[in-house]
Structure formats: C-alpha cells, structure tokens
Enzyme design. Sequence first.
Site, PDB file in Angstrom:
ATOM      1  N   GLY A  78       3.655   0.531   9.795  1.00  0.00           N
ATOM      2  CA  GLY A  78       3.195  -0.385  10.831  1.00  0.00           C
ATOM      3  C   GLY A  78       4.366  -0.799  11.711  1.00  0.00           C
ATOM      4  N   THR A 100       0.809  -1.216   0.000  1.00  0.00           N
ATOM      5  CA  THR A 100       0.000   0.000   0.000  1.00  0.00           C
ATOM      6  C   THR A 100       0.846   1.272   0.000  1.00  0.00           C
ATOM      7  OG1 THR A 100      -1.918  -1.055   0.977  1.00  0.00           O
ATOM      8  CG2 THR A 100      -1.691   1.310   1.327  1.00  0.00           C
ATOM      9  N   ALA A 116      -4.732  -7.788   2.981  1.00  0.00           N
ATOM     10  CA  ALA A 116      -6.158  -7.498   3.144  1.00  0.00           C
ATOM     11  C   ALA A 116      -6.636  -6.413   2.200  1.00  0.00           C
ATOM     12  CB  ALA A 116      -6.426  -7.083   4.591  1.00  0.00           C
ATOM     13  N   ALA A 117      -5.844  -5.367   1.990  1.00  0.00           N
ATOM     14  CA  ALA A 117      -6.289  -4.254   1.151  1.00  0.00           C
ATOM     15  C   ALA A 117      -6.117  -4.554  -0.328  1.00  0.00           C
ATOM     16  CB  ALA A 117      -5.526  -2.985   1.536  1.00  0.00           C
ATOM     17  N   SER A 118      -4.935  -5.007  -0.725  1.00  0.00           N
ATOM     18  CA  SER A 118      -4.689  -5.199  -2.152  1.00  0.00           C
ATOM     19  C   SER A 118      -5.475  -6.360  -2.725  1.00  0.00           C
ATOM     20  CB  SER A 118      -3.194  -5.417  -2.411  1.00  0.00           C
ATOM     21  OG  SER A 118      -2.734  -6.576  -1.757  1.00  0.00           O
ATOM     22  N   PRO A 174      -0.995 -10.712   5.156  1.00  0.00           N
ATOM     23  CA  PRO A 174      -2.433 -10.898   4.931  1.00  0.00           C
ATOM     24  C   PRO A 174      -2.941 -10.363   3.594  1.00  0.00           C
ATOM     25  CG  PRO A 174      -2.007  -9.995   7.124  1.00  0.00           C
ATOM     26  CD  PRO A 174      -0.723  -9.929   6.375  1.00  0.00           C
ATOM     27  N   ASN A 210       6.902  -7.730  13.375  1.00  0.00           N
ATOM     28  CA  ASN A 210       6.231  -6.503  12.956  1.00  0.00           C
ATOM     29  C   ASN A 210       4.764  -6.533  13.359  1.00  0.00           C
ATOM     30  OD1 ASN A 210       5.643  -8.577  11.048  1.00  0.00           O
ATOM     31  ND2 ASN A 210       4.852  -7.002   9.665  1.00  0.00           N
ATOM     32  N   CYS A 260       2.103  -7.344  11.735  1.00  0.00           N
ATOM     33  CA  CYS A 260       1.284  -8.464  11.240  1.00  0.00           C
ATOM     34  C   CYS A 260       1.961  -9.814  11.396  1.00  0.00           C
ATOM     35  CB  CYS A 260       0.905  -8.228   9.776  1.00  0.00           C
ATOM     36  SG  CYS A 260      -0.111  -6.774   9.519  1.00  0.00           S
ATOM     37  N   THR A 261       3.029  -9.890  12.154  1.00  0.00           N
ATOM     38  CA  THR A 261       3.685 -11.141  12.580  1.00  0.00           C
ATOM     39  C   THR A 261       4.271 -11.959  11.448  1.00  0.00           C
ATOM     40  OG1 THR A 261       1.719 -12.597  12.520  1.00  0.00           O
ATOM     41  CG2 THR A 261       2.039 -11.281  14.507  1.00  0.00           C
ATOM     42  N   GLU A 262       4.616 -11.353  10.308  1.00  0.00           N
ATOM     43  CA  GLU A 262       5.195 -12.147   9.227  1.00  0.00           C
ATOM     44  C   GLU A 262       6.636 -11.774   8.900  1.00  0.00           C
ATOM     45  OE1 GLU A 262       3.996  -8.564   6.767  1.00  0.00           O
ATOM     46  OE2 GLU A 262       3.411  -9.551   8.622  1.00  0.00           O
ATOM     47  N   CYS A 314       7.065  -2.197   6.879  1.00  0.00           N
ATOM     48  CA  CYS A 314       7.156  -2.806   8.202  1.00  0.00           C
ATOM     49  C   CYS A 314       8.381  -2.311   8.954  1.00  0.00           C
ATOM     50  CB  CYS A 314       7.239  -4.332   8.072  1.00  0.00           C
ATOM     51  SG  CYS A 314       5.917  -5.027   7.070  1.00  0.00           S
TER      52      CYS A 314
END
Length: 1144
Positions: free
Chosen positions: A619, A573, A977-979, A975, A798, A800-802, A589
């Site tokens: 984030g 994003t 989620a947005a894209s 995730p 980070n 989102c834990t990835e 991140c």
Amino acid sequence: MANRPAASALAGARSPSERQEPREPEVAPPGGDHVFCRKVSGVMVLSSDPPGPAAYRISDSSFVQCGSNCSMIIDGDVARGHLRDLEGATSTGAFVAISNVAAGGDGRTAVVALGGTSGPSATTSVGTQTSGEFLHGNPRTPEPQGPQAVPPPPPPPFPWGHECCARRDARGGAEKDVGAAESWSDGPSSDSETEDSDSSDEDTGSGSETLSRSSSIWAAGATDDDDSDSDSRSDDSVQPDVVVRRRWSDGPAPVAFPKPRRPGDSPGNPGLGAGTGPGSATDPRASADSDSAAHAAAPQADVAPVLDSQPTVGTDPGYPVPLELTPENAEAVARFLGDAVDREPALMLEYFCRCAREESKRVPPRTFGSAPRLTEDDFGLLNYALAEMRRLCLDLPPVPPNAYTPYHLREYATRLVNGFKPLVRRSARLYRILGILVHLRIRTREASFEEWMRSKEVDLDFGLTERLREHEAQLMILAQALNPYDCLIHSTPNTLVERGLQSALKYEEFYLKRFGGHYMESVFQMYTRIAGFLACRATRGMRHIALGRQGSWWEMFKFFFHRLYDHQIVPSTPAMLNLGTRNYYTSSCYLVNPQATTNQATLRAITGNVSAILARNGGIGLCMQAFNDASPGTASIMPALKVLDSLVAAHNKQSTRPTGACVYLEPWHSDVRAVLRMKGVLAGEEAQRCDNIFSALWMPDLFFKRLIRHLDGEKNVTWSLFDRDTSMSLADFHGEEFEKLYEHLEAMGFGETIPIQDLAYAIVRSAATTGSPFIMFKDAVNRHYIYDTQGAAIAGSNLCTEIVHPSSKRSSGVCNLGSVNLARCVSRRTFDFGMLRDAVQACVLMVNIMIDSTLQPTPQCARGHDNLRSMGIGMQGLHTACLKMGLDLESAEFRDLNTHIAEVMLLAAMKTSNALCVRGARPFSHFKRSMYRAGRFHWERFSNASPRYEGEWEMLRQSMMKHGLRNSQFIALMPTAASAQISDVSEGFAPLFTNLFSKVTRDGETLRPNTLLLKELERTFGGKRLLDAMDGLEAKQWSVAQALPCLDPAHPLRRFKTAFDYDQELLIDLCADRAPYVDHSQSMTLYVTEKADGTLPASTLVRLLVHAYKRGLKTGMYYCKVRKATNSGVFAGDDNIVCTSCAL
C-alpha cells in the site's frame, strides 16, 4: 444412585411399602434405551427388555417438549405392549414419566397408559437433552421387580417403526441394532427373567444380546431415585439425568429395536429365518401393513455378495456389510437404512465413523508422508455440527452415502453452509456451527505435510523445511492435540473453530495457500509455516527475552505458534501470506516522495518506483506536492494521476490481494480543487476520473486557524493557492516557519485567493460523496516526530493514514505491521494487562524478525527501511473487549481503560526493543539523532498525559539512554479490516460498524452478526418477545438505540451501540486520550448520519474536523462513512479498492 434394575414392563410397580430410599447418583455403565421423536410427531419407546425387544408408540408427543429429532434416555424398560394416551392419571396401567430437563425448563410428567395391562404399573423416566449436551442411553443392572404380568395384547402396526428398527444379519443371524459394533447383555436377576431370556434366544436363534444405535455426541448416565416409579404424576419424582461425556463413537448404548417381519422363504434371502414376536412373519396377529413395513426394512439381495467379497475385513453385526468404506458398502448401508435417514440425517455417519475407526487400527501413526484421509474425528465433528443444528429445529438433508469421500463431504458441507447461512443473522450458535463446517470443508482439501513442504506454489524456505523434518514427531503430536473434535469432546479451548463463519470463510478464501491443483494448506500448516520461520530467524537475544533463557528451536516455535493460533497476536496480511516462504516481502506500508517537478519525472517515478511496490502488493502513500506546474485553465497533476489510476487498476485486476495508492497534497496546491473532484459522481469528465486511487490533504495549522475565524463570524477570510514558481519551499516547513513564509507570499500578491469557506465546502462535499479526501494535520505530525524535521518536513503518510515517516527522493518510508487482539485479554469481565504485555512483547519480536528478513522492492525503500527499522504495533477488538467487560465506550471506566491499554502497549513495546539492545543488538541508525538519545518520550510532549507507570518509565529512560532502542517507532493504530474478520472481533480501535454486517457479492450474501448482542438478546427476551425484538432490529438496521428506545438507560442491551450511534466527538476524544502513547498515528474514521430529509449539513463534518484539530490529533479523518436516512445501507466511499496491506 446405585445401579437399579431395568424395570420389566411385565413386572408391576412396587407398592409404597416396597419403595426404597433414594440413593446417591452414580455414573451408569454404557447402554440404555432411546426415544426418538420428530418435532411433534409420534414417539417410539424402544425396549431391550427380555424376553424380546419390542417397540411401543406414544401417539401424542406434544408433552415431550423435546424439539426436533432429539435423542432421549429411558431410565429402565417399559412394558411390552401398546402404549396409548391417557387423558387423566390413573392407578392402573404402566406409566411413562417424561422429564424435560432443558436449560431453564421445569420437569414435566406425562402419563401414558399401557393397554391391556392387568398388573401393577411401572414407570419409565425419559430425560431430554440438557443444554449444551447430547445424550446417549445407559443401561441399568437388572433387579427383581416382582411377579410378571400377563403379556398384553399385540400392538397395532406403527407407521415408521420399521424404518429405525433393528435389522437382521444378512446371513440369517440375530436381529441387531443399526450401527451397533459391540454386544451388551445383562445377566438375569430372577428366574422369571432367565426364562424370558431363554425364550427370546429360542425365538431369535442367536442369544439375548441387544445392541444400540446413537448419533449424538455426548453420552449420559441416567439416574433415578429408587422410588421414582411409584408416582409418575408428580413432577418431583422425575430426576434429571447425570451427564457423562464420552465420544459418540466409543460404543453404542444398548437399545433393542422391534423385529421387522422378514420373509422366511424369500428366494432372495435364502439364509434368513423367520422372526418371531409381535409383528413378525410367524405372528398371526401381524397386520398386512406391518408385513409391508417389515419387508421394506429388509436388506436387498445384493448385500450378501458384498459380504462374501471382503472376508478379510471385520464385519459389524449391526450392518450387512464389512466395516470398510467402499462405494458398494456405502450404497448397501444406505439401502439397509432406507427412509430412516430422512428422520435421522446423521444416520450414515455412524457407519462412516466405525469404518474410519477400523481403518485407523490398520494404518501406521501419522507422519509427514501420510496421505490425508477422513478420520473418525472428522465424521464426529460433522455429527456434532448436525446435532447442534437439529437442536435449532432445522430440517437437515440426510448425509449422502458417498460423503465418506473428501469431495462429497465438502459438497455436503457446502450445501449446509449455503442453505442456512441467511439464518445466522439471528443465531450466534448457528454462526459458530457453520464456521465449523467451513473448517471441515477446508480439511477435505488438505494435503500431506510432505506434499505441502515440496509444493512449488507454497515454496517453503529451505531452512524452515529442514527444521520441520527434524521435529516431525512433535508436530504430529501438536496437530492431534489441536484436533477440533477432541477439543470439543474434552472441553479444551479451541478458539479457531469457535470464531464463527466469517473467520472460517476468510481463511478459506484469502489466507490459505492453494497448490497442486486442488489442495489447500490447512490452518495448522499455515501457522506452522509462520511460527516455524520466526523460530528459525529468532536471535539469541530474542530467545532470552521470550523464554528467559537460551531455548531450543522447538520452544521458540511453540512460543510463537500458540500466540498466533490463539490470535493473541496477528501478523499483517503480507506477513501472514509470505512468512515461511521464499517470497520474503512482508512489509505493509510504503511512503514515497519522488519530489518530481515535471511531468516526465513524475511518470518515471510512477512507472518505476511506485509500480515496483504495487507489484509486491504494498500500500502506497505518494506525495505529489512538488509537481505543481499548472498553467491557466489546466490541471498539471491530473494526467499523471490518470496514469497512476490505470496502473493500480491493472495490478488489482488479477490480484487476489488488492492494494491501492493515496495521493497527498497540501491545501495550497494549485490543483487541489481538481483532485477533490476526481472520484465518483464529482468527476466532470472521464479524462479526469480516478476511481481507483485515494486522495489525502496534508493540512497545516494555518488553514484551521483561518477556518475557525470564519466560523466565529469574521468576514472575508481567504485562502491562497500557489503554483511551483512561488511555493517551492512551503512543503519543507511546518509550524510558525511555514506560517511566516505563507503569509509573506500572500503579502507579495502571489497565488490565487479564494474564500476559505469555498475550499472547506469542497473538502466536505467530496468526503461525504466519495469517502475521501483523508485529512491529516501536518504540524502535529512533524511536531511530535522523534527528531526535528524543520526544513525537511514530513510530507505525507501511508495509504491508511496511520504511519508517520520522513521520505525523500533518496529514501522511502517503510513500516512492518502487527497487531494484538485485545478481546483475548478479557477473562470474566476483567482485562488481563499481563497478557497484553506478553502479547505486545511477542509482537515486537515477530516484527523485528520480519524487519531482519524482509526484502524491499526498490533501493529507496531498502534505505529507509534499514535506517529506521520502524514497526507499527496496532490493536484490534477494542470495542469487543469493552462489550465483554460489560462496559460502554461512554463510561468513565472505559475512558480510563482506553488510556491504560495504550500506555501499556507503548511501554511494553519500547521495553522489548530496549531489551534487544541490552542483549547485543545495535540501535537503529538514527538513534543518536533522535529524542530517545536524550531520554525523552513521545508522551512527554502532551500536556494531558498522566502515565501511571512512572517508575517503569524512569527505569526505561535510563536503560534507553545507555543501550538504545532497536526500533525508531512502535505504536500505529491501523484499521485491521481483514485480520479482524479471522479473529471475529471489532476492527482496530473503532466501534462496531453495525451489529449485522451484510455484504452482497456475486458469490452470495456475507453475514457477520454481533454474536455478543445475540446472546444478550436471548438472555433478555424469550419466545415471541425475542422474535419481536429481532424484527425491530432488522427494521432499524440493527441499531439497538433506534429499535428498543424504551429500554432503561442502564439496561445491558444499551451497550450495543454502533459507530453511528455514538457522538463522534466522543470517538475523537478517545483517540486524543490515546494519542500521547501512539507515536505513529490512528486511522480514525468518522461516522455521520444524514438528516431525515436526506441531507447532510456541511457544518457537521466541519465541526468534527475542527474538534479533531483542537484535540491535537495527527489524523483528522481517515474514511468518512455516511449512514443514509433511508433504509438503504451505509455509503462508505468507493469500495472497489480494498487495502489489505495496511488494513492488515
């Protein structure tokens, strides 16, 4: 077939002896007769047959089977006179054979008698729309048909014929079809036809030419067997039309409409002569009702001055005004059409289209400086959308006469989208069409390229602007090639407008920049900005890797543009928003470990380092382990977390792209229980509430070893909590070293001892209630890192834990993200691994350019970023790809595909990174310290890894040891989620959350159906069964397993499971299968369902976390999403915070 003559209604049908053999079908010339209907109301048959056009009404259209507002073709002409219903087929009178050729439908024939006909019968074939096509009429070359029949009695007045009939020219010319732009005339083929033509010319005073109106997209050439009119009672005699594609505005299909009665002596129309023929003013048989209808159809008196005021603009003989879009002209045409627009909502569009075409002849070719204007293609795209919606039997509002302006067209599109948006839950086609309307709405706010490039709000990079100007002509050609309407006309793939409503709304609301007060950058401009900047910053080595040679800027631009526009690769994003501008912050991140031990130092870190990152919408994963000075009865960390919570809330309040922060603690921290109670209903008092931040536990193996002992029945298993004075070194070690030190502290009697099940229950309760804490396994993260971290262990991840990175007081971890769309790699149920390799390669080049050009908010971030050059290449649409291939996540075929995809992604990413070094780029700074220097790979530390490309891995090993790697890490499954919303695919690697996503906001309800499921339902069921199936799905929250339990286990619909329908241990196993090839981590969410009594046993989550630990994952749980037992939706924690940085 060869062109056959238009069968005159006065010429009877040929006898069987005169029938000719069928001929091969061929494309007929443009033109033809139309039938218009409205649902099951009356049908008007319109004839262009000399000696004069006439209309005939079929009073009962129930046999037509044509849906709503359909446009059909008549292959020939019909007899002049009144058509009435015929209960039984007879051998006398004229017949109209009406064929239903819709997809899956059988041809049907309806027999209609011609009242008063004394000659032999004649047939007229009427073809309805074919599936996916919208038909225009095509005329037939006249052919002698035998002796003329005696003219029939006049028809009675038809209620709505005047509203869609031809209009007489405002200056007294011949009556023309509404919207006609060209004349068409068939030469006479017999003396009798010639006489009729001459007679018609005398009556009208303007010749026998007839013009057509059409409002559909596709043109069709109708075909018919020569003997098809011999027996209209046979279904076999009715042949489907051959469809010929052409643009809906390329010219009309000739149709003659009935002449309205026009008052010859009207003072308001001094130049208008009296019409002749049935229903005209001079026809003594015309009724009073017919007179009234004809008068209502006449143009108003103020139309003529409009004509006189614009002598330089071409005038279409079908309209009373010039072909120039002005308010006066549009209003005049609206009055001219009258109530016909109620039956044909798109009637105004043809006038707009003709005017736009005329304007395009006068304006120069488009350049950067060309002011945006609505074109013929824009009106054609709207007309396509309206025609598709009419096929769904939707009652559409008419196109307003001022919809030729961008503002009013946008308002009309918004009215359609808002009005029909709730219906997309049951129609994949409507979901796609409303997306097209939103893209059209975006088009109305487009600015010229020049305004866009000069905009201060967009703030384009100077180098990019120069390159764009150098390639102005090529960019204009590319823009036209991607015109959505052209792609629809020529069946060229254009996935942008095919992705649906949610994708279009996400572009409009989030990704496209606003500037100049009301302008919005177009999707084409957005991807031009991104791809152009990437091409500007691409190095020589990158060009060789991408193109196989030293290519030009334009070639590199196209390399990136097409993969971005087609959504093969998707930037993060921040990259999508900032690439190409002078806001060079594209990292997603940040991992911050201030190692602060006091309250003052912690506040300085939060207000300084953390605040600077939040200001750039990054984030953050914040390690707070070192701050651990709790005194008895107090929580040391909570006041500082309250400051952080307020800071995040303040940054997000006015931000269009909210971000967030996640606090990482180890489970032995003295404040862990307070942190587990800081959100939602668990917060005991307001001073302890932190609803705007997340928490995560950095779990050592020792905790799960003891928890498993408790679960196995061992009594009095304990866990100890330590403060700073006794635990300063625990955070620095992992594995056996950590366990030895921890047990030594316990043996010395330090810390507070609690039953381990108490802490486990607190963790599970918080996860089920608030969605967090997130769970990560400390030892697995450190064990698989690229170099030994013992003594300086990685202490957090980070938001989102990835992402896996070391961080310290001097250096913060930073990662740049991108993802590949796996659904785009599926073609005809086959996964294209060649396309996947190409997409990963392009994504690696894109992210390396981001690394080279991005700025960092703090010196610590810049240091960590430059030393490691870490990237995170993720995936999206894994479940969508699975469904498109006809697989189930539980199948063995998918288990194999899952691992195969992960291996190819890591292999392609590392090969591209190595190729950059081969081409002269320097390896990342810590390469010599890493395992890569010794020729070792991440997957080699996993006992279950069985790579299928051993030869390629061995070649890469040798090259890597010789030349190095440009980047330290590669694959991170975030995730997305947005894209994933703009790609219209499933998020990341997770199964679909639901088959119908619904979210209610202050702007209304947002719906995103599983279009693959809707299409499969339509293939499986029909009619009432389809409605019943959808009703059942609605009642069961669109869970196929619950709504349709009677389906065979092998039924295709069984594949459409949601994340809650799958065994969560299976989803954990799929992550474990991918793990050897994921050198960062995976944002794995757990989806659990309450029991029928509304309870969720703690053992459910404990069992899943233990299973994830045993499978060796790095992330044990990102979110915990709980499906409620009642039909009240799904609880996913506090959704006031949406991470659009790491979640892409």
